[in-house]
Design an enzyme around this catalytic site. Structure first.
Site, short mmCIF file in Angstrom:
data_model
loop_
_atom_site.label_atom_id
_atom_site.label_comp_id
_atom_site.label_asym_id
_atom_site.label_seq_id
_atom_site.Cartn_x
_atom_site.Cartn_y
_atom_site.Cartn_z
N ASP A 69 0.84 -1.21 0.00
CA ASP A 69 0.00 0.00 0.00
C ASP A 69 0.87 1.26 0.00
O ASP A 69 2.03 1.23 0.43
CB ASP A 69 -0.97 0.02 1.19
CG ASP A 69 -0.28 -0.06 2.55
OD1 ASP A 69 0.73 -0.77 2.67
OD2 ASP A 69 -0.75 0.60 3.50
N GLU A 134 0.04 -1.01 5.90
CA GLU A 134 1.10 -0.49 6.77
C GLU A 134 0.88 0.99 6.98
O GLU A 134 1.08 1.53 8.05
CB GLU A 134 2.47 -0.75 6.17
CG GLU A 134 3.62 -0.62 7.18
CD GLU A 134 4.15 0.81 7.33
OE1 GLU A 134 4.84 1.07 8.32
OE2 GLU A 134 3.87 1.67 6.48
#
Ligand SMILES: [Zn+2]
Length: 376
Positions: A69, A134
């Site tokens: 991400d 994250e």
């Protein structure tokens, strides 16, 4: 090989994977690893895709960890090229995630491919732990995968997190720990009233002020060899109705500790309560621990990485624990040696994020040489 890592980094950047979206990134990684005999496990928790891939059954287990991400782009008109159309200009690769951390993911894969070609019967196991959460709340990501592995007794010996750690040039910094982060939400209660009749009210701002002044002066610890001393800061403070003739009933503040291994959660909490109680305040205080500190000793993993970096870049890296929290805090729960190493972090989360094209292949070779030192 130079082009292979660059090509893969570009493919990943082109997939718009704004947190917590993975948008097919993990599928690309899994396909590459499957071809070289990795066992692939997809672990989806909530809206988050996670990937656990492992080659071999033996120990030691060397794991590469990271995230697919990326943070949002910010205003598109302030990017010099489309953040999801990877572009090379002035020997730099531009795109959201170029530094944080799709280049590292690409380098993991090409390093492993090269290593496995040279050493098909390597010692121990190689693993990959990849999440798509994250940058977001990090609730259904690495922490859940770690819990799953822990529950079945699958522990790691070494873990390299590919976060961008370098400051001026590739190779200058390895992170071998991170400070902890502990927040408090504090409401101090008084009695609301008319400002012209103060004897009927109790101003919570006035009674809080000396306690705040004292908290701000406390030396929480001295730090230690690897960590600076613990800091405490108020991030928000609110009170009052907006009117100038009302003494407010409460004042609320949010504060945060960034703490070293020289303090514990309990010792910091106790000291805050002691200070508030000494000032005889009536209060509510809710705590939130977002990460305990961790510290990896300067042992096999850090030493292997340092040698690999020296070999590729001719730089002697420093060990550092600076910066915010990372997923290393979760992995440290099942792995005694966790280090972070990746490209330069100057442009992460910024407009026009980029990495030096010349660093891309070098990063892959650093990971490859580290594997050679630990698994052959
Ligand atoms: Zn990152």
């Amino acid at each position: 090989m130079a082009n292979e890592t660059l090509d893969l980094a570009q493919k990943l950047i082109a997939l718009r994977s704004v947190t917590p979206e993975d948008n097919g990134c993990q599928q690309i990684l899994a396909q590459r690893l499957e071809k070289i005999d990795f066992h692939i496990e997809k672990m989806r928790f909530g809206k988050v895709d996670n990937l656990w891939a492992r080659r071999g059954e033996a120990s030691p287990v060397l794991c590469f960890a990271g995230h697919t991400d990326v943070v949002p782009t910010g205003p598109l008109d302030q990017w010099n090229s489309d953040p999801f159309a990877p572009t090379i200009r002035n020997e730099k690769l531009f795109g959201r995630g170029a530094a944080d951390m799709k280049t590292s993911l690409a380098a993991f894969v090409t390093a492993i491919e090269a290593f496995v070609t040279d050493h098909p019967d390597h010692q121990g196991s190689i693993a990959l732990l990849i999440t798509s959460d994250e940058e977001g709340p990090a609730v259904d990501g690495t922490v859940k995968v770690v819990e799953t592995l822990k529950a079945r007794g699958e522990l790691l010996d070494y873990c390299i997190v590919g976060e961008p750690t370098c400051t001026d040039q590739l190779g200058d910094t390895i992170k071998n720990g991170r400070r902890g982060s502990l927040s408090g939400n504090l409401t101090i209660k008084g009695i609301q009233g008319h400002i012209a009749y103060p004897h009927l009210a109790k101003n919570p701002i006035h009674i809080a002020a000396p306690a705040i002044a004292e908290l701000a002066q406390i030396q929480w610890d001295e730090g230690n060899e690897y960590f600076p001393s613990t800091t405490w800061h108020i991030s928000n403070i609110t009170g009052g109705t907006g009117a100038t003739n009302i003494i407010p009933g409460t004042v609320n503040m949010l504060f945060n500790f960034r703490f070293s291994t020289a303090s514990t959660v309990e010792s910091l909490q106790a000291k805050v309560h002691e200070t508030l109680d000494k000032h005889q305040l009536n209060y509510d205080l809710n705590w939130e621990l977002s990460g305990k500190p961790f510290l990896t000793p300067d042992a096999e993993l850090a030493s292997a990485m340092r040698k690999a970096i020296k070999q590729v870049t001719d730089i002697a890296p420093q060990l550092s624990t600076s910066g915010g929290t990372s997923d290393g805090r979760f992995i440290a729960d099942i792995c005694s040696q966790v280090v972070e190493f990746g490209p330069c972090n100057e442009t992460i989360h910024k407009l026009n994020e980029h990495v030096n094209v010349a660093d891309i292949d070098r990063l892959s070779r650093i990971y490859q040489f580290t594997m050679e030192k630990l698994l052959t």
